[in-house]
Design an enzyme around this catalytic site. Structure first.
Site, PDB file in Angstrom:
ATOM      1  N   TYR A 150       0.774  -1.244   0.000  1.00  0.00           N
ATOM      2  CA  TYR A 150       0.000   0.000   0.000  1.00  0.00           C
ATOM      3  C   TYR A 150       0.803   1.292   0.000  1.00  0.00           C
ATOM      4  O   TYR A 150       0.245   2.358  -0.223  1.00  0.00           O
ATOM      5  CB  TYR A 150      -0.996  -0.025   1.175  1.00  0.00           C
ATOM      6  CG  TYR A 150      -2.029  -1.108   0.954  1.00  0.00           C
ATOM      7  CD1 TYR A 150      -3.052  -0.928   0.038  1.00  0.00           C
ATOM      8  CD2 TYR A 150      -1.948  -2.319   1.617  1.00  0.00           C
ATOM      9  CE1 TYR A 150      -3.979  -1.920  -0.212  1.00  0.00           C
ATOM     10  CE2 TYR A 150      -2.875  -3.332   1.374  1.00  0.00           C
ATOM     11  CZ  TYR A 150      -3.877  -3.122   0.465  1.00  0.00           C
ATOM     12  OH  TYR A 150      -4.792  -4.110   0.208  1.00  0.00           O
ATOM     13  N   PHE A 469     -10.043  -4.455  10.193  1.00  0.00           N
ATOM     14  CA  PHE A 469     -11.183  -4.105   9.324  1.00  0.00           C
ATOM     15  C   PHE A 469     -10.769  -4.261   7.871  1.00  0.00           C
ATOM     16  O   PHE A 469      -9.593  -4.485   7.584  1.00  0.00           O
ATOM     17  CB  PHE A 469     -11.701  -2.691   9.621  1.00  0.00           C
ATOM     18  CG  PHE A 469     -10.780  -1.554   9.277  1.00  0.00           C
ATOM     19  CD1 PHE A 469     -10.819  -0.946   8.018  1.00  0.00           C
ATOM     20  CD2 PHE A 469      -9.861  -1.071  10.202  1.00  0.00           C
ATOM     21  CE1 PHE A 469      -9.978   0.117   7.708  1.00  0.00           C
ATOM     22  CE2 PHE A 469      -9.016  -0.008   9.895  1.00  0.00           C
ATOM     23  CZ  PHE A 469      -9.077   0.587   8.644  1.00  0.00           C
TER      24      PHE A 469
END
Ligand SMILES: CC(C)(COP(=O)(O)OP(=O)(O)OC[C@H]1O[C@@H](n2cnc3c(N)ncnc32)[C@H](O)[C@@H]1OP(=O)(O)O)[C@@H](O)C(=O)NCCC(=O)NCCS
Length: 469
Positions: A150, A469
Site C-alpha cells: 500500500y 477491518f
C-alpha cells in the site's frame, strides 16, 4: 452522514478495467445473489473457508452498509462471481486531542489468483482514494495483510498493535485498588450497552476507528451462539463505583483435560483507566491458567507497571496495524492537537497528487492548529496524474501569518520536505519525524526543523487500533 451508496462508479477505473476486458461494477445491496457471490469471492480471496449460513448472513448485513465493488470477467466459468473485490465506507478516526476526523475505511481488497498482476488492485485502490475524496474524507485507512502493497498508493503505517503475553506464575499485582468491580455477564445481556462503552474507548485512543453495526455481535459470539467457538467465549464487564459500565473483555481458556490452560482474549475495551487496570487484573489473575495471550493491544500498555515482575509481560506479533493515507492535509492536520506551540511548513510530495502542495501549520499554545495551503495544488491532482513538486516553502513560510506575529526569516522557515506516505506515519504521533529523517525519508527545510516537528507531532497517548477491518 455520507451515504456510501451514493458514490457513482469511477470512470478511470471503469475504462482501465474495460481495456482489459473486465467489468467494474457496484454491487447493489438489494441484489442478494450478487452480494452473496461477492462475499464468496472475498472469502476465497483471503483463503478462508466458505462461510456457514449465520456468518454469511452477517457478512451480507455488513456489506449492505458499505460501498461494495466487484470486477467481473464475462469470459469466466461463472461470470457472476467477481474476480476482484473491494469495499469502502465513511468512518471516524480518533486523533490526538480526542476528536474524530472524517475518514474513509477500505477493506476486502482481493484479486483472484487467476487475474493477478494485471493492474486490477491498482485500479481499485486508486478509485477508492477518489471515492474517499468525494465523500469529504480527510484520510483513507486500512489494515493490511502484507506491508509491501500500500505504500505505492500513499499509505503509511500509523498505529501499531501487539499480542501481550503474561506469565501467570509471575503475575503478582501491585497496582492500585479500584473502586469498581468486574463481573461475568452473558454476551446477550451486554450487547445493548457495549456500543456506547466502545464509543468512549475509541474516542480516547488515537488510531481507533468507529465500530460498525454488527461488529460487537461478532466479538460476543452472537452471530452463531450455538457454535463451539461462541460457547467457549466468556464475557466480563467492569462497572465503576457508581455502577456505570466502563469496559469489558471477551475471552476463552483453551486447555487439555486435567492440564492448566491458556487464556486467549481478542476483545478488550476500556473507557477509563480504572476499567483498563481492573480488566487486566481480572485476565492475569485467573487460576488454573499458565499464560494469558491478549491480542491487538497497544505496544505501550500500563500492564508491566502494574505487576511486581514486569518481565512477566512480553510483546509478540508487533505489527504496523493501521495504515493511513492523507487526502486533505488541511482537514487532517487541523483535526488533531499538537504537543507544543510552533510553526512548521510541510512541503508534501504526492505521486498521486491528492496531498501535494505546501502547507503551513501554525499551532497556538492550546495545541490547536491553523493550517493553510501556501503552495498550489496541482489542477490534475484528483485524476491521479503525477504532479511536479513546487518547493516554495521557505518563501511562503517567511511571509507573516496573522497569528504568528513578527518572526525572523530563520524561525519562520522551519519545515519538512515529506512524502505523503511518511506524513501518514507521523500523523498520529506513532513515529517521530526525526526517526524517518534518520532513515533518509524526509529532509529539513532549515536547521532545527526536526526538533520542532518532533515536539509538535508528539501525542500523549501512543496510537493504537484494537480491531481488524
Ligand atoms: C495483493 C493483491 C490484492 C494484489 O492484486 P493485483 O491485482 O495482483 O495487483 P496489481 O496487479 O494491481 O499490482 C499493483 C502493484 O502492487 C504490487 N503488488 C501486488 N501484490 C503484491 C504483493 N503481494 N506484494 C508486493 N507487491 C505487490 C504489484 O507489483 C504492482 O506494483 P506496481 O503497480 O508498482 O508495478 C492480490 O494479490 C490478492 O488478492 N492477494 C490476496 C489477498 C490480500 O492479501 N489482499 C490484501 C488485503 S490487505
Amino acid at each position: 452522514m455520507f451515504d456510501p451508496h451514493s458514490v457513482p462508479a469511477d470512470p478511470l477505473a471503469t475504462s482501465a478495467l474495460a481495456a482489459r476486458g473486465l467489468e467494474y461494477r457496484r454491487v447493489d445491496p438489494a441484489d442478494e445473489p450478487a452480494l452473496q457471490a461477492w462475499v464468496q469471492a472475498e472469502t476465497r480471496g483471503f483463503h478462508h473457508a466458505r462461510p456457514e449460513a449465520p456468518e454469511l448472513r452477517r457478512a451480507l448485513q455488513v456489506s449492505r452498509q458499505r460501498n461494495v465493488r466487484g470486477v467481473y470477467d464475462p469470459t469466466a466459468h461463472d461470470p457472476q462471481v467477481p474476480v476482484a473485490t473491494v469495499d469502502g465506507w465513511p468512518s471516524g478516526l480518533s486523533v490526538p486531542g480526542g476528536r474524530s476526523v472524517d475518514a474513509w475505511a477500505v477493506s476486502s481488497v482481493t484479486v483472484s489468483p487467476t487475474h493477478r498482476r494485471r493492474g486490477i488492485a491498482r485500479a481499485l485502490l486508486e478509485a477508492q482514494l477518489r471515492y474517499a475524496k468525494a465523500a469529504g474524507a480527510a484520510l483513507a485507512m486500512l489494515t493490511v495483510t502484507e506491508a509491501t502493497i500500500y505504500g505505492r498508493y500513499g499509505f503509511g503505517p500509523a498505529a501499531s498493535a501487539a499480542t501481550v503475553h503474561v506469565d501467570r506464575r509471575r503475575a503478582h499485582w501491585i497496582g492500585p485498588e479500584s473502586p469498581g468491580r468486574v463481573q461475568f455477564v452473558e454476551p446477550a445481556d451486554l450487547i445493548g450497552k457495549a456500543p456506547a462503552i466502545a464509543r468512549r474507548a475509541v474516542a480516547r485512543t488515537p488510531g481507533e476507528i468507529d465500530r460498525w453495526p454488527g461488529l460487537l455481535e461478532r466479538h460476543f459470539g452472537l452471530v452463531d451462539p450455538g457454535s463451539a467457538d461462541a460457547r467457549a467465549l466468556r464475557v466480563a464487564r467492569y462497572d465503576d463505583a457508581a455502577g456505570q459500565a466502563q469496559g469489558f473483555v471477551a475471552f476463552r481458556v483453551v486447555r487439555a483435560p486435567d492440564e492448566p490452560g491458556a487464556l486467549e482474549c481478542d476483545v478488550f475495551v476500556a473507557a477509563t483507566d480504572d476499567a483498563e487496570r481492573e480488566l487486566w487484573r481480572f485476565l492475569v489473575e485467573q487460576d488454573f491458567v499458565t499464560e494469558a495471550r491478549v491480542r491487538l493491544r497497544s505496544v505501550d500498555e500500563p500492564l508491566p507497571w502494574l505487576l511486581e515482575d514486569p518481565r512477566a509481560v512480553s510483546l509478540h506479533e508487533i505489527s504496523d496495524h493501521l495504515w493511513l493515507r492523507v487526502l486533505d492535509p488541511v482537514a487532517a492536520l487541523s483535526a488533531r492537537d499538537y504537543g507544543t506551540a510552533g510553526t512548521l511548513t510541510l512541503e508534501i510530495a504526492d505521486p498521486l497528487g491528492h496531498a501535494e502542495g505546501t502547507f503551513v501549520l501554525d499551532v497556538s499554545g492550546d495545541g490547536h492548529a491553523e493550517v493553510r495551503r501556501t503552495g498550489d495544488a496541482r489542477p490534475d491532482a484528483a485524476n491521479g496524474a503525477r504532479p511536479e513538486a513546487r518547493h516554495d516553502a521557505q518563501a511562503d513560510a517567511a511571509s507573516s501569518h496573522p497569528r504568528s506575529g513578527r518572526r525572523s526569516r530563520a524561525q519562520a522557515a522551519h519545515g519538512l520536505r515529506i512524502d505523503a506516505r511518511d506524513l501518514a506515519s507521523i500523523y498520529l504521533g506513532g513515529t517521530r519525524p526525526s526517526v524517518l529523517a534518520r532513515a533518509g525519508r524526509l529532509a529539513e527545510l532549515a536547521p532545527g526543523s526536526l526538533a520542532v516537528a518532533d515536539r509538535l507531532f508528539h501525542a500523549p497517548r501512543t496510537p493504537h487500533l484494537s480491531i481488524w477491518f
